[in-house]
Design a protein around this motif. Structure first.
Motif, PDB file in Angstrom:
ATOM      1  N   PRO A  52       0.810  -1.231   0.000  1.00 29.84           N
ATOM      2  CA  PRO A  52       0.000   0.000   0.000  1.00 29.84           C
ATOM      3  C   PRO A  52       0.841   1.278   0.000  1.00 29.84           C
ATOM      4  N   LEU A  53       2.032   1.211   0.580  1.00 27.29           N
ATOM      5  CA  LEU A  53       2.916   2.368   0.591  1.00 27.29           C
ATOM      6  C   LEU A  53       3.700   2.486  -0.714  1.00 27.29           C
ATOM      7  N   LEU A  54       3.984   1.344  -1.329  1.00 23.90           N
ATOM      8  CA  LEU A  54       4.783   1.344  -2.555  1.00 23.90           C
ATOM      9  C   LEU A  54       3.966   1.731  -3.788  1.00 23.90           C
ATOM     10  N   ARG A  55       2.678   1.414  -3.795  1.00 24.79           N
ATOM     11  CA  ARG A  55       1.870   1.655  -5.001  1.00 24.79           C
ATOM     12  C   ARG A  55       1.873   3.115  -5.439  1.00 24.79           C
ATOM     13  N   PRO A  56       1.708   4.095  -4.549  1.00 25.37           N
ATOM     14  CA  PRO A  56       1.759   5.488  -5.020  1.00 25.37           C
ATOM     15  C   PRO A  56       3.100   5.847  -5.652  1.00 25.37           C
ATOM     16  N   LEU A  57       4.189   5.292  -5.118  1.00 21.27           N
ATOM     17  CA  LEU A  57       5.506   5.557  -5.690  1.00 21.27           C
ATOM     18  C   LEU A  57       5.635   4.925  -7.072  1.00 21.27           C
ATOM     19  N   MET A  58       5.100   3.704  -7.220  1.00 23.40           N
ATOM     20  CA  MET A  58       5.149   3.023  -8.508  1.00 23.40           C
ATOM     21  C   MET A  58       4.312   3.757  -9.549  1.00 23.40           C
ATOM     22  N   ARG A  59       3.142   4.239  -9.129  1.00 24.87           N
ATOM     23  CA  ARG A  59       2.293   5.002 -10.060  1.00 24.87           C
ATOM     24  C   ARG A  59       2.962   6.312 -10.464  1.00 24.87           C
ATOM     25  N   ALA A  60       3.630   6.965  -9.511  1.00 23.38           N
ATOM     26  CA  ALA A  60       4.304   8.227  -9.820  1.00 23.38           C
ATOM     27  C   ALA A  60       5.440   7.997 -10.812  1.00 23.38           C
ATOM     28  N   SER A  61       6.176   6.893 -10.638  1.00 21.86           N
ATOM     29  CA  SER A  61       7.261   6.577 -11.558  1.00 21.86           C
ATOM     30  C   SER A  61       6.728   6.309 -12.961  1.00 21.86           C
ATOM     31  N   ALA A  62       5.637   5.542 -13.036  1.00 16.81           N
ATOM     32  CA  ALA A  62       5.022   5.266 -14.340  1.00 16.81           C
ATOM     33  C   ALA A  62       4.484   6.550 -14.957  1.00 16.81           C
ATOM     34  N   GLY A  63       3.906   7.411 -14.145  1.00 17.90           N
ATOM     35  CA  GLY A  63       3.357   8.660 -14.651  1.00 17.90           C
ATOM     36  C   GLY A  63       4.416   9.562 -15.253  1.00 17.90           C
ATOM     37  N   ARG A  64       5.605   9.563 -14.662  1.00 23.51           N
ATOM     38  CA  ARG A  64       6.688  10.390 -15.211  1.00 23.51           C
ATOM     39  C   ARG A  64       7.093   9.879 -16.591  1.00 23.51           C
ATOM     40  N   LEU A  65       7.195   8.558 -16.732  1.00 27.78           N
ATOM     41  CA  LEU A  65       7.549   7.980 -18.028  1.00 27.78           C
ATOM     42  C   LEU A  65       6.465   8.251 -19.068  1.00 27.78           C
ATOM     43  N   TRP A  66       5.202   8.103 -18.657  1.00 24.59           N
ATOM     44  CA  TRP A  66       4.111   8.274 -19.611  1.00 24.59           C
ATOM     45  C   TRP A  66       3.881   9.734 -19.981  1.00 24.59           C
ATOM     46  N   ARG A  67       4.345  10.651 -19.176  1.00 28.55           N
ATOM     47  CA  ARG A  67       4.295  12.058 -19.598  1.00 28.55           C
ATOM     48  C   ARG A  67       5.049  12.219 -20.911  1.00 28.55           C
ATOM     49  N   ASP A  68       6.207  11.585 -21.000  1.00 28.99           N
ATOM     50  CA  ASP A  68       7.007  11.646 -22.225  1.00 28.99           C
ATOM     51  C   ASP A  68       6.449  10.739 -23.314  1.00 28.99           C
ATOM     52  N   ASP A  69       6.032   9.523 -22.935  1.00 27.74           N
ATOM     53  CA  ASP A  69       5.572   8.569 -23.940  1.00 27.74           C
ATOM     54  C   ASP A  69       4.240   8.976 -24.561  1.00 27.74           C
ATOM     55  N   LEU A  70       3.370   9.624 -23.795  1.00 24.12           N
ATOM     56  CA  LEU A  70       2.134  10.121 -24.388  1.00 24.12           C
ATOM     57  C   LEU A  70       2.414  11.286 -25.331  1.00 24.12           C
TER      58      LEU A  70
END
Length: 340
Positions: A305-323
């Protein structure tokens, strides 16, 4: 598993890059990223069957008390959980006077329209017909046969993945002005990784491309990649990965060697329909299932539960560029200027 593989689990997975190369001095990859290889892989992906299944979103977003509403391929869809926790789905327009069922209430597993109280238990009623739905434990899916136009499949094409109970999973969701094929094309271009995402990836080499793609065989019609995930400064985690497209709107990265062996990153593209400006919208749903054979990984699962927000934030940073990549590709395609 070989003895070397077992021994590797005991070693510290971190590496210290000996002589980091500045971003602008890394080896250019544009000659390797041949448009024909990417286009061929995309063409084969688009030709694979989906069975008319579309990702709605994260399973965890569907709680017992409220429905969710999505527009999928121009169709309003509502989904909720019944009294037994099963996923239910159907048209998101109330058949009585057109109320948005996404704003209804779920009581004891029954979806109640908030305009006039029409109650839906998941079965046909008053002209409302349910849609096939599937919950794979991480993602929720809906089948739209009229929109998909393919031969229906009983279940969506879910790639091999670690068991949910043995992994730490997280789901990122975003929306771009593009079509699903633009998202898939982005994922089938692994050469851009260290150039577009230098904050996350370094020392990237594509060691195999799909059969017929004009390079070494990647196996399973995929791209084999050697890359290091950047942690901090010169500290990295080197891995080998394989990118494959099991169906037309999904690309999966499997970790095949190194830390997190067996982990997967699934990138799903769902067409939403045109926005108010007439341009297409596509939802990206990325599911990360991280696994490890290390004894200490049990601690990570407990801290999920603590790691999921960090994992989503990491994915979101990558997808900012990929989108941005996918949106640019669509913009050029739609105006007849795409060079690939």
């Amino acid at each position: 598993m070989t003895g070397d593989d077992r021994a590797g689990r005991g070693r510290v997975p971190l590496r210290l890059r000996g002589a980091p190369v500045p971003w602008e001095r890394q080896r250019p990859t544009w000659r390797d990223a041949k448009p024909g290889i990417i286009a061929g892989a995309l063409e084969r992906a688009l030709a694979r069957p989906s069975g008319n299944w579309y990702v709605l979103g994260a399973s965890r977003s569907l709680t017992a008390g409220r429905p969710i509403g999505r527009t999928v391929a121009g169709n309003e869809v509502v989904a909720w959980r019944d009294a037994a926790g099963r996923l239910r789905a159907g048209p998101g327009v109330c058949p009585h006077l057109g109320a948005p069922l996404r704003d209804g209430r779920v009581r004891c597993g029954t979806l109640v329209c908030h305009w006039h109280g029409l109650a839906l238990d998941g079965g046909p009623v008053a002209g409302w017909e349910p849609l096939p739905a599937h919950d794979d434990g991480v993602l929720a899916w809906v089948r739209l046969d009229r929109a998909g136009g393919e031969t229906p499949l009983e279940r969506p094409v879910v790639p091999p993945r670690p068991r949910v109970r043995d992994a730490v999973d997280a789901v990122y969701e975003g929306v771009g002005v593009c079509e699903p094929e633009d998202v898939v094309a982005n994922r089938l271009d692994p050469w851009h990784g260290a150039w577009l995402h230098p904050y996350s990836f370094v020392d990237l080499t594509v060691s195999g491309t799909p059969s017929g793609g004009g390079g070494g065989g990647g196996g399973a019609d995929g791209f084999a990649v050697e890359v290091s995930f950047k942690l901090a400064g010169r500290i990295v985690v080197p891995v080998r990965a394989l990118f494959t497209a099991p169906e037309p709107r999904t690309v999966v990265m499997h970790i095949t060697e190194g830390e997190g062996l067996g982990s997967v990153v699934e990138s799903h593209a769902t067409p939403l329909g045109p926005g108010r400006d007439g341009r297409p919208r596509t939802a990206v749903t990325e599911a990360v299932l991280a696994a490890s054979g290390r004894r200490g990984f049990a601690v990570a699962r407990a801290a999920a539960p603590l790691l999921r927000p960090l994992m989503r934030a990491s994915a979101g940073r990558l997808w900012r560029d990929d989108l941005a990549y996918a949106e640019r590709r669509w913009e050029l395609r739609s105006s007849g200027r795409f060079p690939g």
